[in-house]
Design a protein around this motif. Sequence first.
Motif, mmCIF file in Angstrom:
data_model
loop_
_atom_site.group_PDB
_atom_site.id
_atom_site.type_symbol
_atom_site.label_atom_id
_atom_site.label_comp_id
_atom_site.label_asym_id
_atom_site.label_seq_id
_atom_site.Cartn_x
_atom_site.Cartn_y
_atom_site.Cartn_z
ATOM 1 N N ALA A 1 4.254 3.311 -2.581
ATOM 2 C CA ALA A 1 3.895 2.573 -1.381
ATOM 3 C C ALA A 1 2.381 2.604 -1.219
ATOM 4 C CB ALA A 1 4.571 3.176 -0.161
ATOM 5 N N LEU A 2 1.885 1.631 -0.471
ATOM 6 C CA LEU A 2 0.450 1.509 -0.238
ATOM 7 C C LEU A 2 0.210 1.364 1.253
ATOM 8 C CD1 LEU A 2 -2.476 0.608 -1.618
ATOM 9 C CD2 LEU A 2 -1.771 -1.563 -0.626
ATOM 10 N N ALA A 3 -0.704 2.166 1.783
ATOM 11 C CA ALA A 3 -1.125 2.039 3.170
ATOM 12 C C ALA A 3 -2.626 1.774 3.170
ATOM 13 C CB ALA A 3 -0.813 3.304 3.960
ATOM 14 N N VAL A 4 -3.055 0.907 4.067
ATOM 15 C CA VAL A 4 -4.472 0.591 4.233
ATOM 16 C C VAL A 4 -4.845 0.933 5.668
ATOM 17 C CG1 VAL A 4 -6.233 -1.207 4.139
ATOM 18 C CG2 VAL A 4 -4.319 -1.257 2.522
ATOM 19 N N ASP A 5 -5.801 1.819 5.821
ATOM 20 C CA ASP A 5 -6.224 2.304 7.134
ATOM 21 C C ASP A 5 -5.029 2.772 7.966
ATOM 22 O OD1 ASP A 5 -8.924 1.942 6.593
ATOM 23 O OD2 ASP A 5 -8.925 -0.113 7.338
ATOM 24 N N GLY A 6 -4.095 3.479 7.312
ATOM 25 C CA GLY A 6 -2.956 4.077 7.997
ATOM 26 C C GLY A 6 -1.772 3.154 8.232
ATOM 27 N N VAL A 7 -1.880 1.890 7.824
ATOM 28 C CA VAL A 7 -0.796 0.924 8.011
ATOM 29 C C VAL A 7 -0.140 0.641 6.657
ATOM 30 C CG1 VAL A 7 -0.216 -1.424 8.739
ATOM 31 C CG2 VAL A 7 -1.995 -0.140 9.958
ATOM 32 N N VAL A 8 1.169 0.870 6.571
ATOM 33 C CA VAL A 8 1.890 0.627 5.321
ATOM 34 C C VAL A 8 1.935 -0.880 5.072
ATOM 35 C CG1 VAL A 8 4.077 0.876 4.083
ATOM 36 C CG2 VAL A 8 3.256 2.721 5.556
ATOM 37 N N LYS A 9 1.414 -1.297 3.922
ATOM 38 C CA LYS A 9 1.343 -2.713 3.569
ATOM 39 C C LYS A 9 2.444 -3.128 2.609
ATOM 40 C CE LYS A 9 -2.470 -3.748 5.798
ATOM 41 N NZ LYS A 9 -2.601 -4.827 6.750
ATOM 42 N N LEU A 10 2.934 -2.194 1.784
ATOM 43 C CA LEU A 10 4.038 -2.502 0.878
ATOM 44 C C LEU A 10 4.663 -1.213 0.399
ATOM 45 C CD1 LEU A 10 3.329 -2.039 -2.412
ATOM 46 C CD2 LEU A 10 1.843 -3.940 -1.955
ATOM 47 N N SER A 11 5.933 -1.324 -0.020
ATOM 48 C CA SER A 11 6.592 -0.157 -0.614
ATOM 49 C C SER A 11 7.659 -0.620 -1.594
ATOM 50 C CB SER A 11 7.198 0.749 0.461
ATOM 51 O OG SER A 11 8.371 0.217 0.990
ATOM 52 N N GLY A 12 7.919 0.244 -2.560
ATOM 53 C CA GLY A 12 8.966 0.009 -3.527
ATOM 54 C C GLY A 12 8.576 -0.809 -4.735
ATOM 55 N N ARG A 13 7.296 -1.155 -4.860
ATOM 56 C CA ARG A 13 6.885 -1.963 -6.010
ATOM 57 C C ARG A 13 5.376 -1.871 -6.221
ATOM 58 N NH1 ARG A 13 4.801 -7.045 -4.568
ATOM 59 N NH2 ARG A 13 4.811 -7.374 -2.322
ATOM 60 N N VAL A 14 4.956 -2.325 -7.397
ATOM 61 C CA VAL A 14 3.536 -2.420 -7.726
ATOM 62 C C VAL A 14 3.186 -3.908 -7.717
ATOM 63 C CG1 VAL A 14 1.767 -1.985 -9.478
ATOM 64 C CG2 VAL A 14 3.625 -0.337 -9.150
ATOM 65 N N PRO A 15 2.292 -4.334 -6.839
ATOM 66 C CA PRO A 15 1.943 -5.750 -6.767
ATOM 67 C C PRO A 15 0.981 -6.161 -7.869
ATOM 68 C CG PRO A 15 0.591 -4.542 -5.250
ATOM 69 C CD PRO A 15 1.545 -3.550 -5.874
ATOM 70 N N GLU A 16 0.875 -7.455 -8.077
ATOM 71 C CA GLU A 16 -0.146 -7.997 -8.968
ATOM 72 C C GLU A 16 -1.510 -7.764 -8.320
ATOM 73 O OE1 GLU A 16 0.349 -9.450 -11.993
ATOM 74 O OE2 GLU A 16 2.471 -8.956 -11.783
ATOM 75 N N ALA A 17 -2.554 -7.751 -9.126
ATOM 76 C CA ALA A 17 -3.903 -7.500 -8.618
ATOM 77 C C ALA A 17 -4.311 -8.517 -7.552
ATOM 78 C CB ALA A 17 -4.904 -7.500 -9.764
ATOM 79 N N ALA A 18 -3.940 -9.783 -7.734
ATOM 80 C CA ALA A 18 -4.321 -10.826 -6.765
ATOM 81 C C ALA A 18 -3.713 -10.549 -5.394
ATOM 82 C CB ALA A 18 -3.880 -12.195 -7.276
ATOM 83 N N GLU A 19 -2.445 -10.129 -5.371
ATOM 84 C CA GLU A 19 -1.796 -9.810 -4.087
ATOM 85 C C GLU A 19 -2.459 -8.599 -3.449
ATOM 86 O OE1 GLU A 19 2.510 -8.512 -2.164
ATOM 87 O OE2 GLU A 19 2.385 -8.867 -4.319
ATOM 88 N N LEU A 20 -2.782 -7.619 -4.254
ATOM 89 C CA LEU A 20 -3.406 -6.415 -3.727
ATOM 90 C C LEU A 20 -4.780 -6.723 -3.142
ATOM 91 C CD1 LEU A 20 -2.766 -3.540 -3.226
ATOM 92 C CD2 LEU A 20 -3.551 -2.965 -5.480
#
Length: 91
Positions: free
Chosen positions: A64-83
Amino acid sequence: MSSTWSCEAESAVKIQILGTGCAKCQKLAQVAEQAAGELGLAYEMEKVTDPMRMAQMGVMRTPALAVDGVVKLSGRVPEAAELKLLLGAPR
């Protein structure tokens, strides 16, 4: 347990990679670092491996990925463009 590294600046974005350190978690960290670098972002990156801390943040699937404490996605690795879109979005 967690580890932190940074590209320091006063208005640094806090990027958190939540997971156990599996291959997908490591890939997400690499893609996030690459995207932040391509965007020219000042950032602080933290790897969060504590299951209790992940649960407190509402994460049930890793990586999972959180940005400034807010979870932005979980359960997968996004493509670089989406990230890049997730990291470049207004905080």
